[in-house]
Design a protein around this motif. Structure first.
Motif, mmCIF file in Angstrom:
data_model
loop_
_atom_site.group_PDB
_atom_site.id
_atom_site.type_symbol
_atom_site.label_atom_id
_atom_site.label_comp_id
_atom_site.label_asym_id
_atom_site.label_seq_id
_atom_site.Cartn_x
_atom_site.Cartn_y
_atom_site.Cartn_z
ATOM 1 N N ALA A 1 0.827 -1.210 0.000
ATOM 2 C CA ALA A 1 0.000 0.000 0.000
ATOM 3 C C ALA A 1 0.860 1.258 0.000
ATOM 4 O O ALA A 1 0.549 2.240 -0.681
ATOM 5 C CB ALA A 1 -0.924 -0.013 1.220
ATOM 6 N N GLU A 2 1.949 1.225 0.761
ATOM 7 C CA GLU A 2 2.822 2.397 0.821
ATOM 8 C C GLU A 2 3.465 2.674 -0.540
ATOM 9 O O GLU A 2 3.557 3.826 -0.975
ATOM 10 C CB GLU A 2 3.894 2.186 1.887
ATOM 11 N N LYS A 3 3.897 1.636 -1.217
ATOM 12 C CA LYS A 3 4.528 1.806 -2.530
ATOM 13 C C LYS A 3 3.537 2.366 -3.538
ATOM 14 O O LYS A 3 3.917 3.114 -4.461
ATOM 15 C CB LYS A 3 5.086 0.467 -3.018
ATOM 16 N N ALA A 4 2.266 2.009 -3.353
ATOM 17 C CA ALA A 4 1.236 2.514 -4.263
ATOM 18 C C ALA A 4 0.741 3.897 -3.863
ATOM 19 O O ALA A 4 -0.126 4.462 -4.546
ATOM 20 C CB ALA A 4 0.061 1.536 -4.301
ATOM 21 N N GLY A 5 1.283 4.465 -2.791
ATOM 22 C CA GLY A 5 0.872 5.791 -2.337
ATOM 23 C C GLY A 5 -0.491 5.822 -1.685
ATOM 24 O O GLY A 5 -1.149 6.872 -1.659
ATOM 25 N N MET A 6 -0.920 4.693 -1.144
ATOM 26 C CA MET A 6 -2.242 4.607 -0.522
ATOM 27 C C MET A 6 -2.162 4.955 0.955
ATOM 28 O O MET A 6 -1.268 4.490 1.671
ATOM 29 C CB MET A 6 -2.812 3.191 -0.694
ATOM 30 N N GLU A 7 -3.105 5.784 1.423
ATOM 31 C CA GLU A 7 -3.129 6.148 2.837
ATOM 32 C C GLU A 7 -3.430 4.954 3.732
ATOM 33 O O GLU A 7 -3.119 4.972 4.927
ATOM 34 C CB GLU A 7 -4.171 7.241 3.072
ATOM 35 N N SER A 8 -3.997 3.900 3.166
ATOM 36 C CA SER A 8 -4.370 2.729 3.969
ATOM 37 C C SER A 8 -3.169 1.952 4.487
ATOM 38 O O SER A 8 -3.337 1.040 5.292
ATOM 39 C CB SER A 8 -5.250 1.787 3.145
ATOM 40 N N TYR A 9 -1.952 2.333 4.074
ATOM 41 C CA TYR A 9 -0.782 1.595 4.563
ATOM 42 C C TYR A 9 -0.716 1.647 6.083
ATOM 43 O O TYR A 9 -0.209 0.731 6.735
ATOM 44 C CB TYR A 9 0.509 2.123 3.928
ATOM 45 N N ALA A 10 -1.222 2.725 6.693
ATOM 46 C CA ALA A 10 -1.196 2.841 8.152
ATOM 47 C C ALA A 10 -2.089 1.781 8.794
ATOM 48 O O ALA A 10 -1.763 1.235 9.853
ATOM 49 C CB ALA A 10 -1.645 4.232 8.578
ATOM 50 N N VAL A 11 -3.225 1.464 8.153
ATOM 51 C CA VAL A 11 -4.127 0.436 8.667
ATOM 52 C C VAL A 11 -3.450 -0.926 8.616
ATOM 53 O O VAL A 11 -3.524 -1.721 9.568
ATOM 54 C CB VAL A 11 -5.442 0.421 7.856
ATOM 55 N N TRP A 12 -2.764 -1.206 7.510
ATOM 56 C CA TRP A 12 -2.116 -2.502 7.357
ATOM 57 C C TRP A 12 -0.879 -2.635 8.244
ATOM 58 O O TRP A 12 -0.448 -3.754 8.534
ATOM 59 C CB TRP A 12 -1.722 -2.738 5.904
ATOM 60 N N SER A 13 -0.309 -1.523 8.663
ATOM 61 C CA SER A 13 0.873 -1.572 9.528
ATOM 62 C C SER A 13 0.516 -1.681 11.003
ATOM 63 O O SER A 13 1.401 -1.794 11.855
ATOM 64 C CB SER A 13 1.740 -0.329 9.296
ATOM 65 N N ALA A 14 -0.772 -1.628 11.322
ATOM 66 C CA ALA A 14 -1.224 -1.708 12.711
ATOM 67 C C ALA A 14 -1.022 -3.118 13.260
ATOM 68 O O ALA A 14 -1.022 -4.096 12.509
ATOM 69 C CB ALA A 14 -2.693 -1.314 12.816
ATOM 70 N N PRO A 15 -0.864 -3.250 14.590
ATOM 71 C CA PRO A 15 -0.646 -4.573 15.190
ATOM 72 C C PRO A 15 -1.920 -5.385 15.391
ATOM 73 O O PRO A 15 -1.866 -6.493 15.918
ATOM 74 C CB PRO A 15 0.003 -4.234 16.523
ATOM 75 N N THR A 16 -3.061 -4.844 15.005
ATOM 76 C CA THR A 16 -4.324 -5.570 15.086
ATOM 77 C C THR A 16 -5.185 -5.171 13.887
ATOM 78 O O THR A 16 -4.918 -4.176 13.209
ATOM 79 C CB THR A 16 -5.134 -5.254 16.365
ATOM 80 N N LEU A 17 -6.236 -5.927 13.655
ATOM 81 C CA LEU A 17 -7.185 -5.608 12.590
ATOM 82 C C LEU A 17 -8.195 -4.536 12.994
ATOM 83 O O LEU A 17 -8.984 -4.090 12.152
ATOM 84 C CB LEU A 17 -7.950 -6.868 12.178
ATOM 85 N N ASN A 18 -8.185 -4.103 14.245
ATOM 86 C CA ASN A 18 -9.235 -3.204 14.733
ATOM 87 C C ASN A 18 -9.385 -1.915 13.924
ATOM 88 O O ASN A 18 -10.518 -1.501 13.625
ATOM 89 C CB ASN A 18 -9.017 -2.892 16.209
ATOM 90 N N PRO A 19 -8.286 -1.222 13.541
ATOM 91 C CA PRO A 19 -8.479 -0.022 12.715
ATOM 92 C C PRO A 19 -9.167 -0.323 11.387
ATOM 93 O O PRO A 19 -9.987 0.475 10.909
ATOM 94 C CB PRO A 19 -7.052 0.495 12.510
ATOM 95 N N PHE A 20 -8.851 -1.457 10.787
ATOM 96 C CA PHE A 20 -9.507 -1.849 9.540
ATOM 97 C C PHE A 20 -10.969 -2.188 9.788
ATOM 98 O O PHE A 20 -11.855 -1.790 9.014
ATOM 99 C CB PHE A 20 -8.757 -3.032 8.937
ATOM 100 N N LEU A 21 -11.257 -2.901 10.876
ATOM 101 C CA LEU A 21 -12.637 -3.251 11.195
ATOM 102 C C LEU A 21 -13.499 -2.000 11.360
ATOM 103 O O LEU A 21 -14.674 -1.995 10.980
ATOM 104 C CB LEU A 21 -12.686 -4.079 12.480
ATOM 105 N N ALA A 22 -12.920 -0.950 11.912
ATOM 106 C CA ALA A 22 -13.679 0.269 12.187
ATOM 107 C C ALA A 22 -14.084 1.011 10.916
ATOM 108 O O ALA A 22 -14.995 1.851 10.952
ATOM 109 C CB ALA A 22 -12.861 1.191 13.083
ATOM 110 N N LEU A 23 -13.441 0.726 9.775
ATOM 111 C CA LEU A 23 -13.721 1.454 8.542
ATOM 112 C C LEU A 23 -15.044 1.069 7.901
ATOM 113 O O LEU A 23 -15.594 1.827 7.105
ATOM 114 C CB LEU A 23 -12.575 1.236 7.541
ATOM 115 N N GLY A 24 -15.548 -0.118 8.180
ATOM 116 C CA GLY A 24 -16.860 -0.497 7.699
ATOM 117 C C GLY A 24 -16.888 -1.208 6.366
ATOM 118 O O GLY A 24 -15.861 -1.432 5.715
ATOM 119 N N ARG A 25 -18.099 -1.582 5.976
ATOM 120 C CA ARG A 25 -18.324 -2.471 4.844
ATOM 121 C C ARG A 25 -17.719 -1.952 3.535
ATOM 122 O O ARG A 25 -17.117 -2.717 2.774
ATOM 123 C CB ARG A 25 -19.838 -2.694 4.684
#
Length: 414
Positions: free
Chosen positions: A47-71
């Motif tokens: 994600a970081e190489k593609a310039g996507m802001e979501s790289y921070a979600v994928w770098s988190a130590p849990t899935l919780n930030p991703f879960l919070a984003l919704g469907r």
């Protein structure tokens, strides 16, 4: 759908699956990855190489930030990951970030917010009723009117492979006038499906059956370890407590509800009685309805012997009905909530999802392949849950495995 990776079309972790988990390598920081074949794809660097802001979600130590984003975010992420793995033009970006599964250490995939355990199998509930209330109707009067459940302990949910310490507590042998304290002598399992929730709700805002899928992110295998002797003494009048709260094991890979779309099936039937309106589903084009079942087949392995194959499709209550009932009083959902289906048992003896049922209360020992016999778990015993579901185009979706080994009690006397 095919991938440019060397992954067989029939691999149970193929491109139609793509579960999420949290992994680390050689002591590095845990982060989010997806499994493809026998590799883990490290999503953050892609994600970081593609310039996507979501790289921070994928770098988190849990899935919780991703879960919070919704469907919407979950669907978009699945489309992105699928494109990474099916478009040959992405190969140079992806290949440096593929990690062999055997090199990865898997962690608890999300921080559990709240944990609720249901009791959704009619066959399991009937068996338990016959064991403990032989002179009464096996199902309690409320059972077919609402999904029965209890609140468990979120802090003792552990990832597959974590050692399980035999619990100690009060138990009252039928031959004794008073309770005694000691290690549980009737330690059991419950083969369940765990549902992972995302997208918080507001206090006082129920979630209808038709909207529950917006909060159902995915599933994990779940083993609700149960000390039956502790449970039998304590559960009247408020239900399970120490007999359940010592440990609950879940698998490391969260298989998304989108990956399980082809596994949806109609429920076995809820006509006598018909549920109250807030628990009723609506028809859908696939025929499963908004209150659907899932065609997932389990196997329960005890010290290397497969002793049971419980079918999830036999469950009476839908996960969407569980969400609707769980929130109908205005209770909130939080990202990272986990709820279990309850023990999965089918109509046949070799489909029972607990050792309480398999051994019929300890009266019918189970013979393992090495010739040993068991009724309940002994120290050193290992239990492994595995499950698969049908995927699109004749593929198979694996839910991985959930493993636990019993260790001796730490404080067997008091």
């Amino acid at each position: 759908m095919t991938t440019w990776l060397d992954v067989p079309a029939d691999h149970p972790f193929g491109v139609t699956n793509l579960p999420y988990g949290v992994f680390s390598i050689d002591g590095s920081a845990p982060r989010v990855g997806t499994r493809i074949g026998d590799h883990v794809l490290d999503l953050g660097p892609c994600a970081e190489k593609a310039g996507m802001e979501s790289y921070a979600v994928w770098s988190a130590p849990t899935l919780n930030p991703f879960l919070a984003l919704g469907r919407h975010a979950w669907s978009s992420a699945r489309e992105w990951v699928t494109e990474l793995l099916t478009n040959p033009a992405r190969r140079d970006c992806v290949e440096p970030h593929l990690v062999p599964v055997e090199s990865a250490t898997m962690h608890l995939p999300f921080d559990v917010a709240d944990y609720v355990d249901f009791y959704a199998s009619e066959h399991h509930a009937t068996n338990v009723g016959r064991l403990f209330r032989p002179d009464s109707e096996p199902l309690t009067p409320n059972w077919k009117h609402l999904p029965i459940g209890y609140h468990g302990r979120a802090g003792t949910v552990v990832v597959s492979g974590t050692a399980i310490t035999r619990p100690s507590g009060q138990r009252k042998p039928p031959t004794e006038e008073s309770p005694v304290f000691g290690a549980s002598a009737r330690l059991d399992i419950e083969a369940e499906l765990g549902f992972v929730v995302g997208g918080a709700t507001s206090l006082g805002s129920p979630v209808p059956v038709a909207d529950a899928d917006d909060h159902l992110f995915g599933v994990v295998l779940l083993n609700d370890w149960s000390a039956r002797d502790l449970q039998a003494w304590e559960y009247v009048p408020l239900g399970p407590f120490l007999g359940k709260s010592f440990a609950t094991s879940i698998s490391p890979w969260v298989v998304t509800m989108e990956a399980l779309r082809a596994a949806r099936v109609p429920l076995p039937g809820q006509t006598d009685p018909r549920p109250l309106p807030y628990l009723q589903g609506e028809d859908t084009a696939d025929g499963a309805g908004t209150a659907y079942g899932l065609d997932i087949t389990y196997e329960v392995e005890w010290n290397g012997t497969v002793v049971s194959r419980p079918p999830y499709r036999s469950m009476y209550w839908s996960p969407t009905q569980m969400v609707a009932h769980m929130t109908v009083n205005g209770a909130t959902l939080r990202s990272g909530d986990l709820f279990g289906s309850g023990t999965i048992s089918g109509p046949d003896k070799d489909q029972r999802g607990s050792f309480l049922e398999l051994s019929w209360g300890g009266r019918e020992p189970v013979t393992l392949d090495d010739g040993s016999q068991r009724t309940f778990l002994e120290d050193g015993d290992t239990v492994v849950l595995r499950a698969t579901a049908p995927g699109p185009g004749g593929t198979t979706i694996s839910l991985g495995e959930c493993r636990g080994t019993i260790g001796p009690a730490v404080h067997p006397q008091a």
